[in-house]
Scaffold this motif. Structure first.
Motif, PDB file in Angstrom:
ATOM      1  N   ASN A 168      19.133  91.930  57.588  1.00 18.14           N
ATOM      2  CA  ASN A 168      19.677  90.610  58.365  1.00 18.14           C
ATOM      3  C   ASN A 168      19.260  90.157  59.384  1.00 18.14           C
ATOM      4  OD1 ASN A 168      22.083  89.776  60.655  1.00 18.14           O
ATOM      5  ND2 ASN A 168      22.585  90.008  58.156  1.00 18.14           N
ATOM      6  N   TYR A 169      19.031  88.782  58.354  1.00 20.85           N
ATOM      7  CA  TYR A 169      18.044  87.880  59.574  1.00 20.85           C
ATOM      8  C   TYR A 169      19.195  87.141  59.831  1.00 20.85           C
ATOM      9  CZ  TYR A 169      14.377  84.834  60.014  1.00 20.85           C
ATOM     10  OH  TYR A 169      13.385  83.271  61.265  1.00 20.85           O
ATOM     11  N   VAL A 170      18.990  86.293  60.749  1.00 18.52           N
ATOM     12  CA  VAL A 170      19.562  84.835  61.354  1.00 18.52           C
ATOM     13  C   VAL A 170      18.519  84.482  61.612  1.00 18.52           C
ATOM     14  CG1 VAL A 170      21.505  84.384  63.014  1.00 18.52           C
ATOM     15  CG2 VAL A 170      21.538  86.698  62.439  1.00 18.52           C
ATOM     16  N   ALA A 171      18.174  82.687  60.624  1.00 20.28           N
ATOM     17  CA  ALA A 171      17.249  82.052  60.731  1.00 20.28           C
ATOM     18  C   ALA A 171      17.973  81.333  61.902  1.00 20.28           C
ATOM     19  CB  ALA A 171      17.618  81.396  59.607  1.00 20.28           C
ATOM     20  N   SER A 172      19.211  80.230  61.686  1.00 15.87           N
ATOM     21  CA  SER A 172      19.416  79.751  63.145  1.00 15.87           C
ATOM     22  C   SER A 172      21.050  80.101  62.676  1.00 15.87           C
ATOM     23  CB  SER A 172      19.198  78.422  62.057  1.00 15.87           C
ATOM     24  OG  SER A 172      19.948  77.987  61.129  1.00 15.87           O
ATOM     25  N   GLU A 173      21.152  79.147  63.620  1.00 16.83           N
ATOM     26  CA  GLU A 173      23.170  79.153  63.903  1.00 16.83           C
ATOM     27  C   GLU A 173      23.527  79.205  62.554  1.00 16.83           C
ATOM     28  OE1 GLU A 173      26.323  76.783  66.100  1.00 16.83           O
ATOM     29  OE2 GLU A 173      25.055  76.682  67.032  1.00 16.83           O
ATOM     30  N   SER A 174      23.572  78.779  61.737  1.00 20.86           N
ATOM     31  CA  SER A 174      24.357  77.988  60.207  1.00 20.86           C
ATOM     32  C   SER A 174      23.406  79.132  59.966  1.00 20.86           C
ATOM     33  CB  SER A 174      23.716  76.128  60.446  1.00 20.86           C
ATOM     34  OG  SER A 174      24.392  75.898  61.307  1.00 20.86           O
ATOM     35  N   LEU A 175      21.850  79.436  59.882  1.00 21.80           N
ATOM     36  CA  LEU A 175      21.383  80.128  58.440  1.00 21.80           C
ATOM     37  C   LEU A 175      21.577  81.222  58.478  1.00 21.80           C
ATOM     38  CD1 LEU A 175      20.613  79.578  55.754  1.00 21.80           C
ATOM     39  CD2 LEU A 175      18.668  78.290  56.509  1.00 21.80           C
ATOM     40  N   SER A 176      21.942  81.961  57.410  1.00 23.69           N
ATOM     41  CA  SER A 176      21.574  83.709  57.735  1.00 23.69           C
ATOM     42  C   SER A 176      21.081  84.092  56.386  1.00 23.69           C
ATOM     43  CB  SER A 176      22.437  84.480  58.409  1.00 23.69           C
ATOM     44  OG  SER A 176      24.355  84.257  57.583  1.00 23.69           O
ATOM     45  N   PHE A 177      20.235  84.482  55.821  1.00 21.71           N
ATOM     46  CA  PHE A 177      19.914  85.688  55.312  1.00 21.71           C
ATOM     47  C   PHE A 177      19.563  87.656  54.863  1.00 21.71           C
ATOM     48  CE2 PHE A 177      17.139  82.203  55.298  1.00 21.71           C
ATOM     49  CZ  PHE A 177      17.499  81.468  53.648  1.00 21.71           C
ATOM     50  N   ASP A 178      20.236  88.090  53.987  1.00 23.09           N
ATOM     51  CA  ASP A 178      20.829  89.573  54.062  1.00 23.09           C
ATOM     52  C   ASP A 178      20.167  90.096  53.128  1.00 23.09           C
ATOM     53  OD1 ASP A 178      23.797  88.881  54.901  1.00 23.09           O
ATOM     54  OD2 ASP A 178      23.201  89.302  52.098  1.00 23.09           O
ATOM     55  N   ALA A 179      20.012  91.690  52.922  1.00 25.37           N
ATOM     56  CA  ALA A 179      19.768  91.998  51.958  1.00 25.37           C
ATOM     57  C   ALA A 179      20.047  93.619  51.641  1.00 25.37           C
ATOM     58  CB  ALA A 179      18.402  92.073  51.093  1.00 25.37           C
ATOM     59  N   SER A 180      20.561  94.242  50.764  1.00 25.84           N
ATOM     60  CA  SER A 180      20.084  96.259  50.442  1.00 25.84           C
ATOM     61  C   SER A 180      19.280  96.364  49.579  1.00 25.84           C
ATOM     62  CB  SER A 180      21.915  96.444  50.945  1.00 25.84           C
ATOM     63  OG  SER A 180      21.817  95.780  49.498  1.00 25.84           O
ATOM     64  N   ILE A 181      18.685  97.378  49.592  1.00 20.70           N
ATOM     65  CA  ILE A 181      17.492  97.403  48.486  1.00 20.70           C
ATOM     66  C   ILE A 181      17.281  99.041  48.656  1.00 20.70           C
ATOM     67  CG2 ILE A 181      15.337  97.347  47.524  1.00 20.70           C
ATOM     68  CD1 ILE A 181      15.087  94.876  49.058  1.00 20.70           C
ATOM     69  N   GLY A 182      17.771  99.812  47.161  1.00 22.01           N
ATOM     70  CA  GLY A 182      18.152 100.831  47.814  1.00 22.01           C
ATOM     71  C   GLY A 182      17.188 101.687  46.355  1.00 22.01           C
ATOM     72  N   PHE A 196      19.813  96.731  44.163  1.00 28.98           N
ATOM     73  CA  PHE A 196      19.854  95.352  45.465  1.00 28.98           C
ATOM     74  C   PHE A 196      20.731  94.725  45.338  1.00 28.98           C
ATOM     75  CE2 PHE A 196      16.617  94.038  42.098  1.00 28.98           C
ATOM     76  CZ  PHE A 196      16.877  92.878  42.353  1.00 28.98           C
ATOM     77  N   ASN A 197      20.822  93.795  46.763  1.00 29.55           N
ATOM     78  CA  ASN A 197      22.074  93.030  46.690  1.00 29.55           C
ATOM     79  C   ASN A 197      21.170  91.637  47.969  1.00 29.55           C
ATOM     80  OD1 ASN A 197      24.229  91.927  46.280  1.00 29.55           O
ATOM     81  ND2 ASN A 197      24.850  91.771  48.369  1.00 29.55           N
ATOM     82  N   LEU A 198      21.018  91.103  47.588  1.00 28.53           N
ATOM     83  CA  LEU A 198      20.253  89.531  48.546  1.00 28.53           C
ATOM     84  C   LEU A 198      21.097  88.368  48.780  1.00 28.53           C
ATOM     85  CD1 LEU A 198      17.419  89.409  46.153  1.00 28.53           C
ATOM     86  CD2 LEU A 198      17.317  91.008  47.996  1.00 28.53           C
ATOM     87  N   GLY A 199      21.102  88.139  49.546  1.00 22.52           N
ATOM     88  CA  GLY A 199      22.853  87.151  49.742  1.00 22.52           C
ATOM     89  C   GLY A 199      22.151  85.798  50.748  1.00 22.52           C
TER      90      GLY A 199
END
Length: 763
Positions: free
Chosen positions: A593-607, A643-646
């Motif tokens: 889980n990466y919070v790039a800024s107050e507005s933008l975030s990315f997340d991923a789960s990979i198995g 995997f899930n990329l969001g």
């Protein structure tokens, strides 16, 4: 072998997300959005006490209420996309029976007597049967997915893992939330939730009500019965929940809860992958269309009560009691052959009751934590089904033919457990746990042939009267006991305040059982055992990147399958249920889980998982020689890669706050059956998008959610009653008809593209 070829996946989205530095999902709680581009703290109850996710040496994913809502998640099975190496799907010809696999461990057959491999819990109450476990989400705080055997704290039947549905304790003022949804296929949902303080901050009444309706994705093209609803894959669910919470002092808490669900969705018809040999039933144009000779009505009734009492004796010691009583009743119709004549029809009834009691003692010292408890379970799981083979019966010279099978599997379970964590210093700690379980199971089975068409009850079809009494003989009436010690051991190293490494060993077991389809008296199969080793890291970097990784290896022994096995002597060979298989799985799971800024975030789960059967024993009924048939077995419902990329973008405006998200969920190819599977789903991907709006006054919300926007077709279940030609098993024209005399090869499919618009108001 039948393979489905999905459409081209939206690779551009996956690539762009990867180049953007995709990070991923360890799941968030229902708290306000991060304000300064910082990670939010996530609290979980995976070890039966509230802890920070990053301090728990267990592979666990937690998805909070806000994240569920902003992704348009409305049913338990959709949670699978957030958790790597996880499969949660509706079982074959049903709408609300769950098929759950985690790390290649689960249970596909939902028949009474067979035990699940993944435990489902609602507020610490165990749901013993898969019927009705595809829960619609109503007033939930968070959902936790625990991967790997949980045999110490959660007990039997969690050898794959556990899924926890957690609701929030009430506090504050009176609230009332009304939410309406309209969408594709005439979807019309209404949810009402709220709470009312009877005595401020002491006595509360909470309530929830939902009515969920949708037309079918397809239809029954032909039906042997006139004037019945021909919608296929429709939805008609009503659910209600009432909770009474009392906090007389700061140290005491009581919760009394009641819930009821009624699912009147039609029985689900399957898609014929081959044209019928016996009647006019070609392969339909739509995978959601079918044919039937059975009634299309179906019903699932669930009702339960639970009582939770907690006493905080001191700041460091608490006692908790959880008691429950639940029952379910499910009459259903499953047309195996999916034609308008009675080649292979199965009307059935599932009838279950259970009572549980658990007493927990939790204690925390200066450098240690302790969780312990006593557990008792008493359950009765009964049912019956009729395999109506009318065409075969007439070919044999009779009016019809039905094999009737039924009975009960009654079990009691008593357990004591303890698990503690000890801090040697600020960096090193150890976790040790153990559970002792004693199981007793009593089973009876009646099974036999009737040269007539028989249904479970009178008026099952118009004008039918069932003969009185038991129609077939009792073939099994027996009991068995087992006991099991399931340990857990682990060591943790706190490298820094934000980085922890851990290694652990855990064992779990799935209860032994009697064959619910037995045709003669046969012994019970012993419990299945899973031994699991894990090493992992939980880390946070610069307060805006969370990276959790787990490597695991598990050995699944004494797997229960039907096979030819010796009896009291080696010469006494019979086909029966026994412990004949062993499989292993190795894999890795990464959640970011990466919070790039107050507005933008990315997340991923990979198995990623590599699962194989190492051996499956069988005996030649002619020579009596033992042989290994593991080359015919595949670990089912387990893609090698998930995997899930969001990505999520938040806008704060004078009109209110907007949350825009998109995700791409990928599942690698997987087999639908374990032995001689003819149905394999090719790898596919699902693209979802949503936008949620929150008004500035905090009263209004609205959301537009699109799911499976590329309209992928993917199989989630099936039936196979054909035999391939050994010389060319891929040539479907050479298939030999199976039971009933037809080439029955059937697929069931996940949801097509849907769009839904939701509006909510909070009073």
């Amino acid at each position: 072998m039948i393979k489905l070829n999905p459409k081209v996946a939206p690779l551009t989205l996956a690539v762009s997300l990867a180049l953007a530095g995709v990070s991923a999902q360890a799941a968030e709680q229902a708290e306000p959005a991060a304000k300064k581009g910082e990670l939010e703290r996530i609290q979980v109850t995976a070890r039966k006490t509230v802890e920070n996710l990053q301090e728990v040496p267990v592979a666990v994913t937690s998805i909070g209420a806000e994240e569920l809502a902003e992704n348009g998640i409305v049913v338990m099975t959709e949670v699978q996309q957030f958790s790597p190496n996880t499969t949660l799907q509706a079982s074959r010809g049903t709408n609300s029976t769950i098929t759950a696999f985690i790390r290649g461990v689960g249970q596909q057959d939902p028949l009474w007597g067979y035990e699940p491999g993944v435990g489902i819990y609602i507020d610490d109450v165990y749901l013993a049967r898969p019927q009705g476990a595809v829960l619609d989400l109503l007033d939930v705080q968070q959902i936790e997915v625990l991967r790997g055997p949980q045999g110490t704290l959660y007990g039997k039947n969690t050898i794959g893992g556990a899924i926890k549905y957690v609701t929030k304790e009430m506090s504050g003022d009176a609230t009332l939330n009304v939410q309406g949804t309209v969408g594709s296929y005439n979807q019309k949902d209404l949810k009402i939730t709220g709470q009312l303080p009877i005595v401020d901050e002491k006595l509360y009444v909470g309530f929830g009500f939902a009515t969920l309706n949708r037309d079918g994705f397809g239809e029954f093209l032909t039906s042997a019965l006139d004037n019945q609803d021909r919608e296929n894959y429709n939805k008609d669910v009503t659910a209600a929940r009432v909770t009474l919470e009392y906090t007389p002092t700061d140290d005491l808490f009581f919760r009394l809860a009641w819930d009821k669900t009624e699912d009147k969705s039609n029985a689900k018809g399957g898609y014929r992958l081959l044209p019928s040999l016996l009647t006019d039933a070609p392969v339909p144009d739509s995978v959601y269309d079918s044919y039937t000779s059975l009634p299309t009505w179906n019903k699932v009734e669930l009702e339960g009560y639970s009582l939770t009492a907690r006493w905080d004796m001191t700041d460091y010691t608490s006692i908790k009691y959880v008691g429950s009583s639940r029952e379910s009743y499910s009459p259903t119709n499953i047309d195996f052959d999916n034609t308008s004549i009675q080649i292979f029809d199965v009307p059935a009834i599932y009838d279950d009751e259970q009572t549980t009691h658990e007493l927990q003692l939790n204690h925390q010292g200066d450098n240690y934590k302790l969780v312990s408890g006593l557990y008792y379970y008493d359950g009765e799981s009964c049912g019956q089904f009729q395999a109506i083979l009318k065409v075969l019966g007439q070919a044999l010279g009779g009016p019809s033919l039905t094999r009737e099978t039924g009975g009960c599997s009654n079990s009691t379970s008593k357990a004591a457990y303890i698990q503690g964590s000890y801090d040697f210093n600020e960096q090193w700690s150890m976790t040790l746990g153990a559970r002792y379980t004693k199981d007793k199971k009593e089973a009876n089975v009646y099974n036999g042939l009737i040269f007539d068409t028989v249904y479970p009850e009178s008026d099952w079809v118009p004008g039918y009267t069932r003969p009185e009494g038991q129609l077939v003989p009792t073939v099994l009436d027996d009991e068995e006991e087992w006991s099991r010690f399931t340990p857990r051991a682990g060591v943790e190293y706190q490298y820094s305040n934000d980085i922890m490494f851990f290694a652990s060993y855990a064992q779990g077991f799935k209860s032994g059982t009697f064959n619910p389809r037995a045709s003669t008296a046969e012994p019970a199969a012993k419990p299945e055992i899973v031994d699991s080793f894990e090493i992992g890291m939980k880390s946070e970097w610069n307060n805006n990147l969370r990276a959790n990784v787990t490597l695991f290896s598990l050995d699944h022994k004494d797997r229960q399958y039907i096979s030819v096995l010796p009896g009291e002597t080696d010469a006494d060979l019979n086909q029966r249920l026994g412990n004949i298989g062993e499989s292993t799985s190795d894999g890795i799971e990464l959640e970011l889980n990466y919070v790039a800024s107050e507005s933008l975030s990315f997340d991923a789960s990979i198995g990623y998982i590599d699962s194989n059967f190492d051996n499956v024993i069988d005996f030649d009924p002619v020579t009596g020689e033992q042989f290994d048939k593991s080359d015919r077995f595949t670990v089912s419902n387990t893609p090698d890669l998930t995997f899930n990329l969001g990505a999520t973008y938040r806008m704060y405006t004078e009109m209110g706050d907007f949350v825009i998200n998109g995700s791409y969920y990928h599942r690698g190819d997987y087999a639908l059956f374990e032995e001689d599977s003819l149905l394999t789903q090719d790898a596919y991907g699902i693209f979802n998008m949503g936008i949620t709006w929150y008004s500035t006054d905090g009263h209004w919300t609205a959301g537009l959610y699109g799911k499976n926007l590329m309209d992928e077709e993917y199989m989630i279940g099936g039936y196979q009653f054909v035999a391939p030609d050994p010389t060319d098993p891929t040539d479907t024209s050479k298939y030999t008809p199976g039971l009933g005399g037809d080439n029955t090869l059937i697929g069931y499919y996940g949801d097509p593209r849907t769009v839904a618009f939701t509006v909510g108001y909070r009073f």
